[in-house]
Design a protein around this motif. Structure first.
Motif, short mmCIF file in Angstrom:
data_model
loop_
_atom_site.label_atom_id
_atom_site.label_comp_id
_atom_site.label_asym_id
_atom_site.label_seq_id
_atom_site.Cartn_x
_atom_site.Cartn_y
_atom_site.Cartn_z
N VAL A 33 5.97 -9.12 -10.27
CA VAL A 33 4.76 -8.58 -9.64
C VAL A 33 3.55 -9.29 -10.24
O VAL A 33 3.34 -9.26 -11.44
N TYR A 34 2.77 -9.95 -9.38
CA TYR A 34 1.66 -10.76 -9.86
C TYR A 34 0.34 -10.00 -9.82
O TYR A 34 0.05 -9.30 -8.85
N GLY A 35 -0.43 -10.19 -10.88
CA GLY A 35 -1.81 -9.71 -10.88
C GLY A 35 -2.00 -8.20 -10.95
O GLY A 35 -3.08 -7.70 -10.65
N GLY A 71 1.19 -5.05 -3.18
CA GLY A 71 2.42 -4.79 -3.93
C GLY A 71 2.84 -3.32 -4.06
O GLY A 71 3.76 -3.02 -4.81
N LYS A 72 2.22 -2.42 -3.32
CA LYS A 72 2.54 -0.99 -3.49
C LYS A 72 3.99 -0.68 -3.07
O LYS A 72 4.74 -0.03 -3.80
N ASN A 73 4.39 -1.17 -1.90
CA ASN A 73 5.77 -0.97 -1.47
C ASN A 73 6.75 -1.78 -2.31
O ASN A 73 7.85 -1.33 -2.60
N TYR A 74 6.30 -2.96 -2.67
CA TYR A 74 7.12 -3.88 -3.47
C TYR A 74 7.50 -3.22 -4.81
O TYR A 74 8.66 -3.19 -5.19
N CYS A 272 -0.44 -10.54 -0.03
CA CYS A 272 0.69 -11.47 0.07
C CYS A 272 1.53 -11.18 1.30
O CYS A 272 2.67 -11.63 1.41
N LYS A 273 0.98 -10.44 2.25
CA LYS A 273 1.72 -10.17 3.49
C LYS A 273 1.63 -11.37 4.42
O LYS A 273 0.73 -12.19 4.28
N ARG A 274 2.54 -11.42 5.37
CA ARG A 274 2.54 -12.42 6.45
C ARG A 274 2.69 -13.86 5.98
O ARG A 274 2.30 -14.79 6.66
N1 LIG Z 1 1.51 -8.17 -6.60
C1 LIG Z 1 2.49 -8.82 -5.96
N2 LIG Z 1 3.31 -9.67 -6.62
C2 LIG Z 1 4.29 -10.34 -5.99
N3 LIG Z 1 4.52 -10.24 -4.65
C3 LIG Z 1 3.74 -9.42 -3.94
C4 LIG Z 1 2.70 -8.67 -4.54
N4 LIG Z 1 2.08 -7.95 -3.60
C5 LIG Z 1 2.71 -8.21 -2.45
N5 LIG Z 1 3.71 -9.09 -2.64
C6 LIG Z 1 4.60 -9.64 -1.59
O1 LIG Z 1 4.07 -9.26 -0.34
C7 LIG Z 1 4.96 -8.38 0.36
C8 LIG Z 1 4.16 -7.25 1.01
O2 LIG Z 1 3.63 -6.40 -0.01
P1 LIG Z 1 3.73 -4.82 0.02
O3 LIG Z 1 4.61 -4.39 1.16
O4 LIG Z 1 4.11 -4.30 -1.32
O5 LIG Z 1 2.24 -4.43 0.35
P2 LIG Z 1 1.53 -3.00 0.30
O6 LIG Z 1 0.59 -3.03 -0.85
O7 LIG Z 1 2.57 -1.94 0.30
O8 LIG Z 1 0.69 -3.06 1.65
P3 LIG Z 1 0.29 -1.91 2.73
O9 LIG Z 1 -0.89 -1.20 2.18
O10 LIG Z 1 -0.05 -2.69 3.97
O11 LIG Z 1 1.52 -1.05 2.91
C9 LIG Z 1 5.96 -7.91 -0.68
O12 LIG Z 1 7.20 -7.65 -0.11
C10 LIG Z 1 6.00 -9.08 -1.65
O13 LIG Z 1 6.90 -10.06 -1.18
#
Ligand SMILES: Nc1ncnc2c1ncn2[C@@H]1O[C@H](COP(=O)(O)OP(=O)(O)OP(=O)(O)O)[C@@H](O)[C@H]1O
Length: 296
Positions: A33-35, A71-74, A272-274
């Motif tokens: 998880v970055y940042g 990264g919330k779901n990640y 990091c989406k899309r």
């Molecule tokens: N901090 C991070 N470090 C590494 N990869 C990340 C990070 N954030 C997002 N990603 C990558 O981007 C993808 C989408 O992120 P994620 O689904 O966690 O977003 P989210 O914060 O849940 O967004 P939303 O609010 O739209 O639901 C992840 O599956 C992962 O591959």
């Protein structure tokens, strides 16, 4: 392994299926998880929560806030994978999505009742459950009122013990506040890692769907900057067996991304989406199977 033959084929509520592997969680969050330095709080919170020595007085409630793609779901997925042998496929891990599971305002009381009995029957069967509520900000207000007694300081609610359960709430609520605060810090030349949980807490209290005194930890997810997005792009290449992508191709993916806010263009508007679809096209075009592992 379990002596109960049922558990050889089916998931049971025991330590084999719920190893609660905190060390793996710590390491995965660190490496993948970055940042998001503040997510380590989650590790400490879960360690304490599932340690019988500390006798948790209530269900653990974590609230993740931040911009899309941060990264919330990640992170939630890594939590599920390290605590449960079957990860997100475990029958003790539940993922509710605001707009899909609770779409209609007029059905609020029905949702409340169904949610209550669903949670109750699961926790009665196995207390170590993980409930993830995504898009909390897009649920009809009031749906989560039904679960307040379950996340409050009570030993038993209606015959069930919720004190070992973990609830994670995900939303974009407060993300403007997080981004603005961080942008100001950045303008002052401060490091990202200097941001502390306490800096942002007040903002969340004001804009919450659940009574804030029932949330144990608010975790802000900071917006993704170029260096973080580059790491995400490399991850996407790695997943497709391209270990050393050509920097030109990384730049091509970056060029698709929109940056904001207008004042600084510091953050990716989609986090990091899309990214994966762009990387997929490049891999298909430029990295034929036989020389994937080397730089082109
Ligand atoms: N901090 C991070 N470090 C590494 N990869 C990340 C990070 N954030 C997002 N990603 C990558 O981007 C993808 C989408 O992120 P994620 O689904 O966690 O977003 P989210 O914060 O849940 O967004 P939303 O609010 O739209 O639901 C992840 O599956 C992962 O591959």
């Amino acid at each position: 392994f379990s002596y109960n033959p049922y558990c050889w084929v089916k998931e049971c509520c025991n330590n084999d299926y719920i190893p609660g592997d905190i060390n793996t969680l710590r390491q995965t969050l660190n490496e993948r998880v970055y940042g998001q330095h503040l997510v380590q709080t989650v590790v400490e919170a879960i360690t304490a929560h599932w340690n019988p020595k500390y006798k948790a007085p209530k269900a653990l409630t974590l609230s993740f806030h931040g911009w899309p793609g941060s990264g919330k779901n990640y992170v939630s997925k890594f939590i599920a994978e390290s605590l449960y042998k079957l990860g997100t496929k475990s029958r003790f891990v539940h993922h509710f999505i605001g707009r899909i599971h609770f779409p209609l305002i007029g059905e609020t009381s029905k949702y409340k009742e169904e949610l209550y009995s669903w949670l109750k029957s699961n926790v009665t069967y196995c207390p170590r459950q993980l409930f993830i509520f995504d898009e909390v900000d897009k649920m009809p207000p009031g749906v989560l009122d039904g679960i307040k007694p379950m996340i409050d300081y009570r030993d038993m609610v209606d015959g069930a013990d919720y004190t070992k359960a973990i609830f994670i709430f995900l939303s974009n609520t407060g993300s403007y506040l997080i981004n603005e605060y961080y942008e100001k810090m950045w303008n002052k030349g401060k490091n990202r890692e200097e941001l502390q949980l306490s800096d942002l807490k007040r903002g969340f209290y004001r804009s919450d769907n659940i009574k804030s005194n029932l949330i144990d930890h608010y975790i802000p997810f900071l917006p993704m900057q170029e260096k973080h997005v580059i790491e995400c792009i490399k991850d996407e290449f790695r997943q497709r067996d391209v270990l050393f992508p050509n920097p030109i191709h990384i730049r091509q993916v970056l060029d698709f991304i929109e940056w904001g806010p207008d004042s600084s263009k510091l953050f990716s508007k989609t986090g990091c989406k899309r990214i994966s679809s762009k990387v997929m096209i490049l891999v298909a075009k430029h990295y034929p199977d036989d020389n994937k592992k080397s730089e082109l």
